[in-house]
Design an enzyme around this catalytic site. Structure first.
Site, PDB file in Angstrom:
ATOM      1  N   HIS A 132       4.075  17.127   8.712  1.00 10.75           N
ATOM      2  CA  HIS A 132       5.101  18.168   8.659  1.00 10.75           C
ATOM      3  C   HIS A 132       4.434  19.454   9.157  1.00 10.75           C
ATOM      4  O   HIS A 132       3.605  20.039   8.465  1.00 10.75           O
ATOM      5  CB  HIS A 132       5.626  18.337   7.239  1.00 10.75           C
ATOM      6  CG  HIS A 132       6.374  17.142   6.740  1.00 10.75           C
ATOM      7  ND1 HIS A 132       6.385  16.755   5.408  1.00 10.75           N
ATOM      8  CD2 HIS A 132       7.141  16.233   7.396  1.00 10.75           C
ATOM      9  CE1 HIS A 132       7.122  15.672   5.281  1.00 10.75           C
ATOM     10  NE2 HIS A 132       7.601  15.342   6.466  1.00 10.75           N
ATOM     11  N   GLU A 135       3.530  22.882   7.225  1.00  8.70           N
ATOM     12  CA  GLU A 135       2.803  22.842   5.955  1.00  8.70           C
ATOM     13  C   GLU A 135       1.333  23.208   6.146  1.00  8.70           C
ATOM     14  O   GLU A 135       0.420  22.388   5.993  1.00  8.70           O
ATOM     15  CB  GLU A 135       2.988  21.468   5.307  1.00  8.70           C
ATOM     16  CG  GLU A 135       4.454  21.208   4.955  1.00  8.70           C
ATOM     17  CD  GLU A 135       4.719  19.838   4.361  1.00  8.70           C
ATOM     18  OE1 GLU A 135       3.757  19.067   4.173  1.00  8.70           O
ATOM     19  OE2 GLU A 135       5.900  19.542   4.079  1.00  8.70           O
ATOM     20  N   HIS A 229      -0.306  17.603   2.215  1.00 14.89           N
ATOM     21  CA  HIS A 229       0.998  18.247   2.442  1.00 14.89           C
ATOM     22  C   HIS A 229       1.058  19.582   1.703  1.00 14.89           C
ATOM     23  O   HIS A 229       0.176  19.910   0.901  1.00 14.89           O
ATOM     24  CB  HIS A 229       2.122  17.351   1.919  1.00 14.89           C
ATOM     25  CG  HIS A 229       2.412  16.163   2.767  1.00 14.89           C
ATOM     26  ND1 HIS A 229       3.516  16.073   3.578  1.00 14.89           N
ATOM     27  CD2 HIS A 229       1.724  15.001   2.935  1.00 14.89           C
ATOM     28  CE1 HIS A 229       3.515  14.908   4.206  1.00 14.89           C
ATOM     29  NE2 HIS A 229       2.438  14.237   3.824  1.00 14.89           N
ATOM     30  N   GLU A 310      -0.252  17.197  -2.599  1.00 14.17           N
ATOM     31  CA  GLU A 310       0.627  18.337  -2.329  1.00 14.17           C
ATOM     32  C   GLU A 310       0.062  19.612  -2.946  1.00 14.17           C
ATOM     33  O   GLU A 310      -0.494  19.586  -4.043  1.00 14.17           O
ATOM     34  CB  GLU A 310       2.012  18.090  -2.939  1.00 14.17           C
ATOM     35  CG  GLU A 310       2.719  16.838  -2.461  1.00 14.17           C
ATOM     36  CD  GLU A 310       3.628  17.105  -1.276  1.00 14.17           C
ATOM     37  OE1 GLU A 310       3.640  18.269  -0.793  1.00 14.17           O
ATOM     38  OE2 GLU A 310       4.324  16.167  -0.850  1.00 14.17           O
TER      39      GLU A 310
END
Length: 358
Positions: A132, A135, A229, A310
């Site tokens: 992504h 990010e 992420h 994350e």
């Protein structure tokens, strides 16, 4: 002179800005810093607007960004610096092109280890980031990991290079990063839902990354896979893992538990290992998490230590001990990368300087 800036058509992240998320700015060649005041937000039927005031002084140009940047060109410069450092200190650092993106950009693969010990007996760890493209905290985490691994004077870094081969794909979606996309590639695809059945003509970087993973797994020496992420809604730093059974689940939970001991930013209690989180579909795109790297690669390999890590863009999770957690900075993200590697040593009981018992 004070100017009011209105930025429209940015991603609608009400919860993120509700937790005092602030854009960053850079004056001339100075560092990136968060703006001083809390921005205002407004949503209409067609777009999302953030508004803030900024005082301009002097003639130096000022740039603004959603969060601390880490661009494709930044990465190119860092890789060149890492190559030079590794050469000076006789560390094996190999850069190769794993494949090409839809627009012809290189999919870089980094290989780091110690040249004094044969590679054939070493365990392998694979790390990836920026599937992504917006990010950027993922890149800062990975940056800290590489910087630590290339430290010629650190005993733990030396142990890592001696016992492991570290493989890194620093940008899985180089087209999206270069174009400034938030979550998708050139064709508007969320590439982290394509791992179950990637197509070489539509998802060439994911096809190449999955092929690499499976080839490493076939050696019997792949010990750890983490895809880095950033998260916009859930605060803190945490792991999404898979729901396994019996002893495998105990081993699955051990890595994040050790990581929480090694880094106070990481919250073991914030992690998720549910079956639901392996299958649920996105509210907006309807795509299942079965296609994520974490789930799809585990499903085909059975690798226990297969994770998504994350980090919130903005701050940690409040607690009784710390009701007002600090804003995250690039250095804080990078500390997580270092701790991931220390935890890898702990997991295999190879840490030459383990932490003292509690």
């Amino acid at each position: 002179r004070e100017i009011v800036l209105h930025v429209k058509t940015v991603n609608m992240q009400n919860k993120l800005y509700g937790h005092d998320m602030r854009p960053v700015f850079k004056k001339g060649a100075g560092p990136w810093s968060r703006i001083g005041g809390r921005p205002q937000t407004a949503a209409t039927a067609t777009h999302f607007v953030i508004t803030w005031r900024h005082t301009f002084d002097g003639d130096e140009p000022v740039r603004f960004a959603f969060t601390y940047p880490y661009s494709y060109s930044d990465l190119e410069g860092y890789i060149q610096g890492w190559e030079a450092r590794a050469k000076r200190h006789s560390i094996t650092f190999e850069r190769s092109v794993l494949g090409k993106s839809l627009e012809g950009r290189d999919l870089d693969l980094l290989h780091i280890t110690c040249p004094k010990k044969r590679d054939s007996g070493k365990r392998i760890a694979l790390f990836t980031a920026r599937v992504h493209p917006g990010e950027t905290p993922a890149s800062h985490i990975l940056h800290g990991l590489v910087e630590f691994l290339l430290d010629p004077d650190d005993e733990q870094a030396a142990a890592l290079r001696s016992h492991f081969i570290i493989k890194i794909i620093p940008m899985l979606n180089p087209d999206g990063v270069s174009r400034g996309h938030y979550r998708t590639d050139t064709l508007g695809a969320n590439l982290n839902r394509m791992y179950d059945c990637p197509r070489v003509d539509k998802h060439p970087t994911i096809f190449a990354a999955k092929k690499l993973f499976m080839s490493l797994h076939a050696t019997g020496r792949l010990a750890l896979y983490i895809d880095f992420h950033a998260h916009a809604t859930k605060r803190g730093c945490f792991i999404f893992g898979n729901a396994l059974g019996g002893e495998k689940q105990v081993q699955n939970l051990l890595f994040p538990k050790l990581l929480s001991i090694n880094n106070e930013l990481f919250g073991y209690g914030d992690c998720c290992f549910s079956q639901r989180n392996m299958k649920m579909k996105g509210k907006k795109d309807g795509l299942s998490k079965k296609g994520t790297s974490r789930v799809a690669l585990y499903s085909e390999s059975g690798l226990v230590h297969c994770y998504t890590l994350e980090a919130n863009y903005n701050m940690g999770m409040p607690s009784d001990a710390d009701p007002c957690p600090p804003f995250y900075t690039p250095d804080m993200f990078r500390s997580v990368g270092r701790s991931v590697l220390v935890t890898l040593l702990d997991l295999h009981q190879l840490n030459p300087t383990p932490p003292p018992p509690p």
